[in-house]
Design a protein around this motif. Structure first.
Motif, PDB file in Angstrom:
ATOM      1  N   PHE A   1     -91.430 -11.524 -59.296  1.00  0.00           N
ATOM      2  CA  PHE A   1     -91.911 -11.432 -60.665  1.00  0.00           C
ATOM      3  C   PHE A   1     -91.301 -10.236 -61.362  1.00  0.00           C
ATOM      4  O   PHE A   1     -90.882 -10.313 -62.521  1.00  0.00           O
ATOM      5  N   MET A   2     -91.196  -9.101 -60.648  1.00  0.00           N
ATOM      6  CA  MET A   2     -90.609  -7.922 -61.284  1.00  0.00           C
ATOM      7  C   MET A   2     -89.150  -8.163 -61.647  1.00  0.00           C
ATOM      8  O   MET A   2     -88.697  -7.823 -62.744  1.00  0.00           O
ATOM      9  N   MET A   3     -88.410  -8.797 -60.699  1.00  0.00           N
ATOM     10  CA  MET A   3     -87.011  -9.018 -60.983  1.00  0.00           C
ATOM     11  C   MET A   3     -86.820 -10.019 -62.107  1.00  0.00           C
ATOM     12  O   MET A   3     -85.998  -9.826 -62.997  1.00  0.00           O
ATOM     13  N   ILE A   4     -87.584 -11.115 -62.041  1.00  0.00           N
ATOM     14  CA  ILE A   4     -87.371 -12.176 -63.031  1.00  0.00           C
ATOM     15  C   ILE A   4     -87.826 -11.704 -64.409  1.00  0.00           C
ATOM     16  O   ILE A   4     -87.192 -12.045 -65.415  1.00  0.00           O
ATOM     17  N   SER A   5     -88.867 -10.892 -64.470  1.00  0.00           N
ATOM     18  CA  SER A   5     -89.281 -10.421 -65.792  1.00  0.00           C
ATOM     19  C   SER A   5     -88.238  -9.485 -66.367  1.00  0.00           C
ATOM     20  O   SER A   5     -87.959  -9.507 -67.573  1.00  0.00           O
ATOM     21  N   LEU A   6     -87.591  -8.682 -65.494  1.00  0.00           N
ATOM     22  CA  LEU A   6     -86.516  -7.825 -65.978  1.00  0.00           C
ATOM     23  C   LEU A   6     -85.350  -8.660 -66.513  1.00  0.00           C
ATOM     24  O   LEU A   6     -84.841  -8.422 -67.610  1.00  0.00           O
ATOM     25  N   PHE A   7     -84.940  -9.669 -65.744  1.00  0.00           N
ATOM     26  CA  PHE A   7     -83.824 -10.501 -66.191  1.00  0.00           C
ATOM     27  C   PHE A   7     -84.192 -11.295 -67.431  1.00  0.00           C
ATOM     28  O   PHE A   7     -83.356 -11.554 -68.296  1.00  0.00           O
ATOM     29  N   PHE A   8     -85.441 -11.687 -67.528  1.00  0.00           N
ATOM     30  CA  PHE A   8     -85.875 -12.472 -68.678  1.00  0.00           C
ATOM     31  C   PHE A   8     -85.865 -11.638 -69.949  1.00  0.00           C
ATOM     32  O   PHE A   8     -85.428 -12.092 -71.005  1.00  0.00           O
ATOM     33  N   LEU A   9     -86.330 -10.381 -69.826  1.00  0.00           N
ATOM     34  CA  LEU A   9     -86.363  -9.558 -71.027  1.00  0.00           C
ATOM     35  C   LEU A   9     -84.963  -9.162 -71.469  1.00  0.00           C
ATOM     36  O   LEU A   9     -84.690  -9.024 -72.658  1.00  0.00           O
ATOM     37  N   MET A  10     -84.067  -8.957 -70.497  1.00  0.00           N
ATOM     38  CA  MET A  10     -82.711  -8.613 -70.873  1.00  0.00           C
ATOM     39  C   MET A  10     -81.874  -9.847 -71.182  1.00  0.00           C
ATOM     40  O   MET A  10     -80.727  -9.715 -71.597  1.00  0.00           O
ATOM     41  N   ASN A  11     -82.421 -11.030 -70.933  1.00  0.00           N
ATOM     42  CA  ASN A  11     -81.740 -12.298 -71.164  1.00  0.00           C
ATOM     43  C   ASN A  11     -80.434 -12.384 -70.386  1.00  0.00           C
ATOM     44  O   ASN A  11     -79.382 -12.727 -70.915  1.00  0.00           O
ATOM     45  N   MET A  12     -80.501 -12.041 -69.106  1.00  0.00           N
ATOM     46  CA  MET A  12     -79.300 -11.997 -68.286  1.00  0.00           C
ATOM     47  C   MET A  12     -79.287 -13.156 -67.313  1.00  0.00           C
ATOM     48  O   MET A  12     -80.267 -13.396 -66.614  1.00  0.00           O
TER      49      MET A  12
END
Lengths: 96, 336
Positions: B209-220
């Motif tokens: 969840f931490m990783m995916i939320s980071l990637f989601f917010l950065m749209n990467m």
């Protein structure tokens, strides 16, 4: 269980359905039809099994409802595919 | 789905959550099958919400593999019911039932659909696929598993998950292979105890969840996006911490469940399996560090259209880094 030879029929039907599912077909509809054939073989098997419990066929109906839901879901995905690709050939899968 | 609003998603999410509960708390194997079917029925509308080619192909592949697996599962349930084999867990029927459940989960050797589908979904749908969709097959696996077959599957999972991610540039496929590798650990923890599986699963889903939320917010979505844009230093540090935690390095949170599993393995003298667990973890940490190393060291272009959200609100990033670093030490205070 007095007759054991009927299991060969169920296993054969199920295996044939699986074989067509995994074979290389041209259309997607053939795959969905093979899925329905597997459902039919399981329906028959379930019917014969439930006959030994004094005709309590309620579970069979529940199974039928869920299988029909699954079949209709497959068809809706087929429709969505035709709306975007234009056909249901397997050759148009190249994105992934 | 012509009008895709949030109430649609909420409805299907509710049914998705409910289907897992149906499946794991049922009295008979037939109830388990019903839960799996409802799971499929409610997940497909969540992922097929636009009419582009990628989304359609993704939902089609997901539907085909999952429906085949669940219908095979039902046939094996009926064979088990007809042969009256309820207590013998080391036969061909348990192998077939376990195989169909492994196909539902995306575990090797039935994993070929998993990176493809993960590539075609958005990050939030990926989070659902990688965490929630694995609960129900794993708990069903714990009810009737074949130990020898599962150990072989675990070894295949570990090797394929580690070697498959070596040549990937897409972040989604990378996390997919990492998920396959972690499935190997999770299936082994099922064989130890269910509490341990729950512990591993909770920590794994928190890390994902931490990783995916980071990637989601950065749209990467791809690896070159990690070092092309002008990320803040703390975001890169958080990425480092989360990747190393996912790989299982000691001071971070992800080491704790792996430590307990290795402890069990060594006490019970599973030396060969320990060797495979260790070596595949090394390969995974190698390609995580490869990504982070590039992200820290490379020169970047200064783009004008940078996501300003991350620069203003860093509290979530700091909180997740704090949890990843300190939770192993803090957990020793709880179990005093």
């Amino acid at each position: 269980m007095l007759i054991y030879d009927i299991w060969f029929l169920f296993i054969y039907m199920f295996s044939v359905g699986n074989l067509i599912f995994v074979s290389k077909n041209k259309h997607l509809l053939v795959v969905l039809l093979s899925l329905e054939f597997i459902v039919l073989s399981i329906f028959f098997f379930f019917l014969v099994l439930l006959m030994f419990i004094d005709y309590d066929m309620y579970m069979l109906m529940v199974f039928l409802v869920f299988s029909v839901c699954e079949g209709s879901l497959g068809l809706s995905i087929l429709v969505s595919m035709i709306r975007s690709h234009g056909n249901d050939y397997f050759q148009s899968f190249s994105m992934l | 789905m012509l009008t895709n609003n949030n109430s649609n998603k909420m409805f299907f999410l509710f049914i998705l959550f409910f289907s897992t509960l149906i499946s794991i708390s049922s009295n008979s194997w037939f109830g388990c099958w019903i839960g799996l079917e409802i799971n499929l029925l409610s997940f497909i509308p969540l992922i097929s919400n636009s009419k582009n080619l990628l989304s359609v192909e993704t939902s089609l592949k997901y539907f085909l593999t999952q429906s085949l697996a669940s219908i095979n599962f039902l046939f094996m349930i009926l064979i088990k019911f007809s042969l009256l084999k309820n207590f013998n867990m080391n036969n061909i029927i348990s192998i077939m039932m376990n195989s169909s459940l492994l196909m539902k989960m995306g575990s090797a050797p039935f994993h070929f659909w998993f990176p493809n589908i993960v590539e075609g979904l958005s990050w939030m749908n990926n989070f659902m696929l990688m965490t929630w969709q694995k609960i129900s097959p794993m708990i069903l696996l714990s009810y009737y598993f074949n130990k020898n077959f599962l150990i072989f599957m675990i070894i295949m999972n570990l090797i394929i998950g580690s070697l498959g991610g070596l040549n990937q540039t897409s972040l989604r496929k990378l996390l997919a292979f990492s998920s396959i590798n972690n499935l190997g650990w999770m299936i082994f923890s099922i064989m130890i105890s269910e509490n341990l599986w729950l512990f591993y699963f909770l920590i794994y889903s928190m890390m994902i969840f931490m990783m995916i939320s980071l990637f989601f917010l950065m749209n990467m979505y791809f690896m070159n996006q990690l070092f092309i844009n002008n990320m803040n230093f703390f975001i890169k540090l958080n990425l480092l911490i989360n990747f190393l935690s996912l790989g299982g390095l000691p001071p971070f949170m992800g080491f704790m469940p792996k430590w307990i599993i290795i402890n069990f393995l060594l006490i019970n003298k599973f030396y060969f399996l320990t060797f495979i667990f260790m070596m595949t973890s090394l390969i995974i940490i190698y390609y995580y560090i490869r990504i982070i190393y590039s992200s820290f060291m490379f020169n970047y272009f200064k783009m004008k259209w940078v996501n300003l959200l991350m620069k203003n609100n860093m509290s979530l990033i700091n909180l997740s880094s704090f949890i990843s670093i300190s939770s192993m030490i803090l957990s020793t205070f709880i179990f005093m």
